[in-house]
Design a protein around this motif. Structure first.
Motif, PDB file in Angstrom:
ATOM      1  N   VAL A 111       0.840  -1.308   0.069  1.00 15.60           N
ATOM      2  CA  VAL A 111      -0.195  -0.087   0.055  1.00 15.60           C
ATOM      3  C   VAL A 111       0.695   1.088   0.148  1.00 15.60           C
ATOM      4  CG1 VAL A 111      -1.875   1.303   1.201  1.00 15.60           C
ATOM      5  CG2 VAL A 111      -1.808  -1.186   1.270  1.00 15.60           C
ATOM      6  N   ARG A 112       0.575   2.217  -0.843  1.00 14.46           N
ATOM      7  CA  ARG A 112       1.380   3.450  -1.140  1.00 14.46           C
ATOM      8  C   ARG A 112       0.442   4.421  -0.948  1.00 14.46           C
ATOM      9  NH1 ARG A 112       4.394   0.805  -5.742  1.00 14.46           N
ATOM     10  NH2 ARG A 112       2.601   1.414  -6.716  1.00 14.46           N
ATOM     11  N   PRO A 113       0.029   5.044   0.267  1.00 13.30           N
ATOM     12  CA  PRO A 113      -0.899   6.042   0.227  1.00 13.30           C
ATOM     13  C   PRO A 113       0.053   7.420   0.221  1.00 13.30           C
ATOM     14  CG  PRO A 113      -0.219   5.329   2.372  1.00 13.30           C
ATOM     15  CD  PRO A 113       0.455   4.384   1.553  1.00 13.30           C
ATOM     16  N   ALA A 114      -0.943   8.725   0.138  1.00 13.58           N
ATOM     17  CA  ALA A 114      -0.187   9.772   0.247  1.00 13.58           C
ATOM     18  C   ALA A 114       0.362  10.135   1.758  1.00 13.58           C
ATOM     19  CB  ALA A 114      -1.207  10.893   0.162  1.00 13.58           C
ATOM     20  N   ALA A 115       1.364  10.825   1.777  1.00 22.42           N
ATOM     21  CA  ALA A 115       2.169  11.222   3.038  1.00 22.42           C
ATOM     22  C   ALA A 115       1.210  11.606   4.104  1.00 22.42           C
ATOM     23  CB  ALA A 115       3.136  12.234   2.829  1.00 22.42           C
ATOM     24  N   PRO A 116       1.271  11.027   5.294  1.00 18.40           N
ATOM     25  CA  PRO A 116       0.486  11.228   6.202  1.00 18.40           C
ATOM     26  C   PRO A 116       0.373  12.956   6.426  1.00 18.40           C
ATOM     27  CG  PRO A 116       1.950   9.577   6.973  1.00 18.40           C
ATOM     28  CD  PRO A 116       2.490  10.105   5.765  1.00 18.40           C
ATOM     29  N   ALA A 117       1.374  13.501   6.446  1.00 15.92           N
ATOM     30  CA  ALA A 117       1.258  15.050   6.513  1.00 15.92           C
ATOM     31  C   ALA A 117       0.330  15.782   5.495  1.00 15.92           C
ATOM     32  CB  ALA A 117       2.677  15.793   6.260  1.00 15.92           C
ATOM     33  N   ALA A 118       0.173  15.132   4.439  1.00 12.46           N
ATOM     34  CA  ALA A 118      -0.742  15.699   3.343  1.00 12.46           C
ATOM     35  C   ALA A 118      -2.457  15.426   3.625  1.00 12.46           C
ATOM     36  CB  ALA A 118      -0.419  14.988   1.748  1.00 12.46           C
ATOM     37  N   ARG A 119      -2.592  14.470   4.506  1.00 12.64           N
ATOM     38  CA  ARG A 119      -3.983  13.957   4.768  1.00 12.64           C
ATOM     39  C   ARG A 119      -4.944  15.175   5.129  1.00 12.64           C
ATOM     40  NH1 ARG A 119      -4.566   9.164   8.569  1.00 12.64           N
ATOM     41  NH2 ARG A 119      -2.878  10.006   9.576  1.00 12.64           N
ATOM     42  N   PRO A 120      -5.940  15.398   4.629  1.00  8.19           N
ATOM     43  CA  PRO A 120      -6.786  16.338   5.137  1.00  8.19           C
ATOM     44  C   PRO A 120      -7.441  15.917   6.299  1.00  8.19           C
ATOM     45  CG  PRO A 120      -7.968  15.146   3.351  1.00  8.19           C
ATOM     46  CD  PRO A 120      -6.569  14.734   3.556  1.00  8.19           C
ATOM     47  N   PRO A 121      -8.138  16.772   7.311  1.00  8.62           N
ATOM     48  CA  PRO A 121      -9.156  16.331   8.317  1.00  8.62           C
ATOM     49  C   PRO A 121     -10.120  15.348   7.948  1.00  8.62           C
ATOM     50  CG  PRO A 121      -8.650  18.666   8.300  1.00  8.62           C
ATOM     51  CD  PRO A 121      -8.088  18.109   7.141  1.00  8.62           C
ATOM     52  N   PHE A 122     -10.242  14.311   8.801  1.00  5.70           N
ATOM     53  CA  PHE A 122     -11.288  13.324   8.465  1.00  5.70           C
ATOM     54  C   PHE A 122     -12.679  14.009   8.421  1.00  5.70           C
ATOM     55  CE2 PHE A 122     -14.367   9.789   9.743  1.00  5.70           C
ATOM     56  CZ  PHE A 122     -14.375   9.262   8.727  1.00  5.70           C
ATOM     57  N   PRO A 123     -13.367  13.850   7.234  1.00  4.94           N
ATOM     58  CA  PRO A 123     -14.784  14.267   7.395  1.00  4.94           C
ATOM     59  C   PRO A 123     -15.746  13.212   8.169  1.00  4.94           C
ATOM     60  CG  PRO A 123     -14.631  13.478   5.130  1.00  4.94           C
ATOM     61  CD  PRO A 123     -13.062  13.288   6.043  1.00  4.94           C
ATOM     62  N   SER A 124     -16.394  13.741   9.172  1.00  6.26           N
ATOM     63  CA  SER A 124     -17.280  12.804   9.975  1.00  6.26           C
ATOM     64  C   SER A 124     -18.460  12.544   9.213  1.00  6.26           C
ATOM     65  CB  SER A 124     -17.563  13.346  11.328  1.00  6.26           C
ATOM     66  OG  SER A 124     -18.239  14.628  11.199  1.00  6.26           O
ATOM     67  N   VAL A 125     -19.075  11.349   9.540  1.00  7.55           N
ATOM     68  CA  VAL A 125     -20.497  11.198   8.781  1.00  7.55           C
ATOM     69  C   VAL A 125     -21.318  10.734   9.982  1.00  7.55           C
ATOM     70  CG1 VAL A 125     -21.671   9.395   7.545  1.00  7.55           C
ATOM     71  CG2 VAL A 125     -19.384  10.035   6.646  1.00  7.55           C
ATOM     72  N   THR A 126     -22.711  11.271  10.218  1.00  9.23           N
ATOM     73  CA  THR A 126     -23.271  11.242  11.191  1.00  9.23           C
ATOM     74  C   THR A 126     -23.898   9.788  11.215  1.00  9.23           C
ATOM     75  OG1 THR A 126     -24.066  13.473  11.364  1.00  9.23           O
ATOM     76  CG2 THR A 126     -25.457  11.935  12.572  1.00  9.23           C
ATOM     77  N   ILE A 127     -23.826   9.106  12.531  1.00 10.89           N
ATOM     78  CA  ILE A 127     -24.293   7.681  12.333  1.00 10.89           C
ATOM     79  C   ILE A 127     -25.800   7.589  12.928  1.00 10.89           C
ATOM     80  CG2 ILE A 127     -23.943   5.320  13.393  1.00 10.89           C
ATOM     81  CD1 ILE A 127     -20.742   5.858  13.246  1.00 10.89           C
ATOM     82  N   ARG A 128     -26.561   7.260  12.164  1.00 18.36           N
ATOM     83  CA  ARG A 128     -27.988   6.873  12.716  1.00 18.36           C
ATOM     84  C   ARG A 128     -28.510   5.309  12.499  1.00 18.36           C
ATOM     85  NH1 ARG A 128     -28.303  11.528   9.513  1.00 18.36           N
ATOM     86  NH2 ARG A 128     -28.620  13.397  10.620  1.00 18.36           N
ATOM     87  N   THR A 129     -27.917   4.758  11.595  1.00 18.77           N
ATOM     88  CA  THR A 129     -28.078   3.479  11.081  1.00 18.77           C
ATOM     89  C   THR A 129     -26.762   2.399  11.041  1.00 18.77           C
ATOM     90  OG1 THR A 129     -27.902   3.698   8.804  1.00 18.77           O
ATOM     91  CG2 THR A 129     -30.177   4.169   9.886  1.00 18.77           C
ATOM     92  N   ALA A 130     -26.894   1.093  10.998  1.00 20.96           N
ATOM     93  CA  ALA A 130     -25.838   0.465  10.644  1.00 20.96           C
ATOM     94  C   ALA A 130     -25.078   0.721   9.512  1.00 20.96           C
ATOM     95  CB  ALA A 130     -26.306  -1.003  10.741  1.00 20.96           C
ATOM     96  N   ARG A 131     -25.810   0.989   8.488  1.00 15.76           N
ATOM     97  CA  ARG A 131     -25.237   1.395   7.085  1.00 15.76           C
ATOM     98  C   ARG A 131     -24.268   2.467   7.299  1.00 15.76           C
ATOM     99  NH1 ARG A 131     -26.360   4.855   3.005  1.00 15.76           N
ATOM    100  NH2 ARG A 131     -25.525   4.313   1.114  1.00 15.76           N
TER     101      ARG A 131
END
Length: 249
Positions: A111-131
């Motif tokens: 696995v070769r992802p982007a450098a950790p420093a380049a990662r943007p903040p994680f955008p949260s996804v409101t959890i209402r269901t298992a999906r």
């Protein structure tokens, strides 16, 4: 860019104002599906994993990825799938699974992802269901740098299994804490496939499960209702801090 449109429920005729959510591409640019202004919203009668994702190309870097298909929950109880314009490329341009993308050169098993420093903040996804919990986990794995996130071939004893290059993950939306057996089963699956094992739970972990995960090196995360995974042991702390970029192949 995100769009806003009026969506009518075909069951009760209510009108809903809907804005497409934007997700971060690995390059950091926001990506959102284009709404099909001429299409009609359709009720979701049953779930099929492949139908829950839509192909979208990033306008900034040209990468093609699979993102959660827009949906609206109506007050009458019907879930509406919003009509969107999918990327028109053939399946050869991607692997057809959540998190797939076109890269300039073929990838190996490393696995070769982007450098950790380049990662943007994680955008949260409101959890209402298992999906929602599965969607949040799939997006978080992508954010960590894992590619080709898909439904796991082997179904776990509880919850939902996800897999990608270099990792198997278990999403547990149950209201009870994950047990020692849950953690050990995930570890056995990961060991058999020679990949990392990562557990995501809504209700946390039993004390013996946490102790066993620490001994086995299984990363444990708790999903809060905002959809932000929180590391609860040392392997998870290391993974959240560095992504997959600084980890041994």
């Amino acid at each position: 860019m995100a769009e806003t449109a009026s969506v009518r429920c075909p069951a009760c005729r209510r009108e809903h104002r809907y804005t497409t959510p934007a997700y971060p591409c690995v390059c950091g640019a926001p990506v959102a599906p284009r709404l099909d202004r001429g299409g009609a919203a359709t009720p979701v009668s049953h779930r099929v994993w492949q139908d829950d994702w839509v192909a979208v190309r990033c306008a900034s870097c040209g990468r093609r990825g699979e993102w959660p298909r827009p949906e609206v929950g109506c007050a009458c109880g019907v879930v509406l799938r919003v009509a969107v314009v999918e990327d028109g490329e053939s399946a050869a341009d991607g692997d057809g699974t959540p998190g797939a993308e076109v890269a300039p050169a073929p990838e190996t098993d490393t696995v070769r992802p982007a450098a950790p420093a380049a990662r943007p903040p994680f955008p949260s996804v409101t959890i209402r269901t298992a999906r929602d919990a599965v969607t949040a986990t799939a997006l978080y794995l992508r954010w960590l740098g894992y590619r080709g996130v898909r439904r796991a071939d082997q179904r776990p004893p509880s919850g939902i299994g996800l897999a990608a290059r270099g990792v198997v993950a278990q999403v547990d939306p149950a209201v009870r804490p994950a047990t020692l057996r849950d953690v050990e089963c995930l570890w056995l699956t990961a060991m058999t496939e020679s990949v990392e094992g990562v557990y995501f739970s809504l209700a946390g972990y039993a004390d013996d499960a946490r102790a066993r995960a620490d001994a086995l090196g299984v990363a444990l995360f708790v999903l809060d209702l905002t959809g932000t995974p929180r590391p609860v042991n040392a392997p998870a702390d290391a993974l959240a801090a560095s992504g997959t970029g600084n980890r041994a192949p």
